[in-house]
Design a protein around this motif. Structure first.
Motif, PDB file in Angstrom:
ATOM      1  N   PHE A  37       1.017  -1.298   0.024  1.00  0.00           N
ATOM      2  CA  PHE A  37      -0.056   0.111  -0.236  1.00  0.00           C
ATOM      3  C   PHE A  37       0.853   1.415   0.081  1.00  0.00           C
ATOM      4  N   TRP A  38       1.814   1.267   0.832  1.00  0.00           N
ATOM      5  CA  TRP A  38       2.535   2.698   1.144  1.00  0.00           C
ATOM      6  C   TRP A  38       3.531   2.823   0.031  1.00  0.00           C
ATOM      7  N   VAL A  39       4.020   1.774  -0.708  1.00  0.00           N
ATOM      8  CA  VAL A  39       4.925   1.791  -1.978  1.00  0.00           C
ATOM      9  C   VAL A  39       4.067   2.187  -3.136  1.00  0.00           C
ATOM     10  N   SER A  40       2.968   1.805  -3.178  1.00  0.00           N
ATOM     11  CA  SER A  40       2.083   2.294  -4.533  1.00  0.00           C
ATOM     12  C   SER A  40       1.539   3.776  -4.115  1.00  0.00           C
ATOM     13  N   TYR A  41       1.403   3.954  -2.972  1.00  0.00           N
ATOM     14  CA  TYR A  41       0.903   5.401  -2.529  1.00  0.00           C
ATOM     15  C   TYR A  41       2.069   6.401  -3.033  1.00  0.00           C
ATOM     16  N   ALA A  42       3.338   5.852  -2.665  1.00  0.00           N
ATOM     17  CA  ALA A  42       4.439   6.806  -3.033  1.00  0.00           C
ATOM     18  C   ALA A  42       4.745   6.948  -4.294  1.00  0.00           C
ATOM     19  N   GLN A  43       4.503   5.816  -4.987  1.00  0.00           N
ATOM     20  CA  GLN A  43       4.797   5.702  -6.451  1.00  0.00           C
ATOM     21  C   GLN A  43       3.922   6.682  -7.317  1.00  0.00           C
ATOM     22  N   PHE A  44       2.538   6.665  -6.746  1.00  0.00           N
ATOM     23  CA  PHE A  44       1.401   7.837  -7.385  1.00  0.00           C
ATOM     24  C   PHE A  44       1.800   8.991  -7.058  1.00  0.00           C
ATOM     25  N   MET A  45       2.283   9.107  -5.940  1.00  0.00           N
ATOM     26  CA  MET A  45       2.820  10.448  -5.438  1.00  0.00           C
ATOM     27  C   MET A  45       3.954  11.156  -6.483  1.00  0.00           C
ATOM     28  N   GLN A  46       5.034  10.176  -6.669  1.00  0.00           N
ATOM     29  CA  GLN A  46       6.157  10.585  -7.549  1.00  0.00           C
ATOM     30  C   GLN A  46       5.867  10.698  -8.936  1.00  0.00           C
ATOM     31  N   ALA A  47       4.676  10.173  -9.370  1.00  0.00           N
ATOM     32  CA  ALA A  47       4.218  10.374 -10.599  1.00  0.00           C
ATOM     33  C   ALA A  47       3.760  11.672 -10.742  1.00  0.00           C
ATOM     34  N   GLY A  48       3.006  12.170  -9.747  1.00  0.00           N
ATOM     35  CA  GLY A  48       2.494  13.555  -9.778  1.00  0.00           C
ATOM     36  C   GLY A  48       3.382  14.545  -9.610  1.00  0.00           C
ATOM     37  N   ALA A  49       4.670  14.310  -8.812  1.00  0.00           N
ATOM     38  CA  ALA A  49       5.809  15.272  -8.549  1.00  0.00           C
ATOM     39  C   ALA A  49       6.179  15.487  -9.908  1.00  0.00           C
ATOM     40  N   LYS A  50       6.638  14.450 -10.624  1.00  0.00           N
ATOM     41  CA  LYS A  50       7.458  14.499 -11.809  1.00  0.00           C
ATOM     42  C   LYS A  50       6.725  15.211 -12.936  1.00  0.00           C
TER      43      LYS A  50
END
Length: 355
Positions: A37-50
């Protein structure tokens, strides 16, 4: 030649300026770096940041509050402070971080677990914490949806009979866990035919829930429904039921929250009857708010600074299949309020990934 050289210098200067102006963000991730869960949470966050041109660093606490506080201290008191710090009020850790942030110049955004009313009162004296807002999902509604849908899946109950329910909550001192339980209790009030035999705290852990369920299924052999506040605990309880020779989804109906590959597979093969998901997107939507705040947008005027987003939804088989594959990319820039009319409201929703 001189003109070419000057043009190159100008381009390099422009590029450097763009990099220098990129807002920097640190996310204090309370989960484990191996936790789906927290890895997918961070990955979606990183996609947004990029997509939004933000410089994001993710720091995992590995479920250790002292590690969270150490990472916060480094971000807030170190020599390389970010522009923004994103944190989760897991295990009630936010007030300590907010006090630490006083006078640091770093802006804070709380996601997923908001401050409790008691914490808000205690923090009244701490005005200079840089808190720009909070952003959470509708966790009470998630708990309610899970039990009401379990009842829909089960069907009518004969007059004078009851259904035994077991419930697995997360960490007792986590606001999200408390809210999901409150939603379950609201559904119980509407369904007096359901008898909650025991509520236990599985600490979000598959192994802990497996051990608890192994005992509970012996204690309450007539259990018909199992409500779980996340996917890991549901999977652990399912395994415990299977070890008794019974079949999840047939002999006992299960619910869960989250969208890990294993829980989606369980939803597709019928072992899991009810699934709610969507809150893993919170971090990505938080990046939109930070981007806009950095650009001078008054995010409070566009839905408030303390936001509860209706992100949870029931996931049917077709949607589970969709979420099991590669997710479509989201145009985060298109969600920004920059340049939009004053009436614009952020359309944050899981539907953006299910189209």
């Amino acid at each position: 030649m001189l003109k070419v050289l000057m043009a190159c210098v100008w381009l390099l200067g422009s590029a450097y300026g763009a990099i220098a102006q990129a807002a920097s963000v640190v996310f204090l991730n309370p989960g484990r770096s191996s936790e789906t869960f927290w890895v997918s949470y961070a990955q979606f966050m990183q996609a947004g940041a990029k997509d939004l041109g933000l410089d994001l660093r993710v720091r995992y606490s590995e479920r250790d509050n002292q590690t969270t506080l150490a990472h916060a201290r480094e971000a807030l008191l170190g020599t390389e402070r970010p522009d923004y710090l994103v944190l989760v009020n897991e295990q009630y850790v936010a007030p300590q971080i907010m006090r630490m942030a006083q006078g640091s110049g770093v802006k804070l955004l709380i996601v997923s677990n908001a401050l409790t009313p008691d914490q808000v009162q205690l923090l009244d004296a701490y005005n200079d914490t840089g808190l720009i807002g909070t952003m959470v999902a509708d966790d009470e509604q998630a708990g309610y949806l899970m039990l009401t849908d379990l009842m829909r899946q089960h069907g009518p109950v004969a007059p004078g009979t009851t259904l035994d329910l077991l419930a697995f909550s997360g960490a007792k001192t986590t606001p999200v866990a408390q809210l999901r339980v409150q939603g379950m209790q609201r559904a119980l009030a509407e369904h007096p035919e359901v008898r909650l035999r025991q509520l236990v705290y599985g600490e979000w852990s598959r192994q802990r829930a497996f051990e608890q369920a192994s005992q509970l299924f012996k204690r309450y052999p007539q259990t018909a429904l199992v409500w779980s506040a996340n996917d890991e605990m549901a999977l652990g309880a399912m395994q415990a039921l299977q070890d008794t020779g019974r079949v999840p989804g047939k002999d006992v109906l299960f619910s869960a929250a989250n969208s890990s590959p294993q829980i989606l597979a369980a939803r597709l093969d019928g072992r899991l009857s009810t699934l709610v998901a969507g809150h893993f997107t919170l971090g990505g939507w938080a990046m939109v708010l930070i981007h806009d705040e950095a650009k001078g947008v008054d995010i409070g005027a566009r839905g408030g600074r303390n936001r509860q987003q209706a992100l949870f939804q029931l996931i049917d088989a077709a949607q589970a299949r969709r979420l099991s594959g590669p997710l479509p990319s989201v145009d985060f820039r298109a969600l920004s309020a920059v340049g939009k009319p004053a009436s614009y409201r952020y359309p944050f929703s899981l539907q953006l990934l299910l189209r």
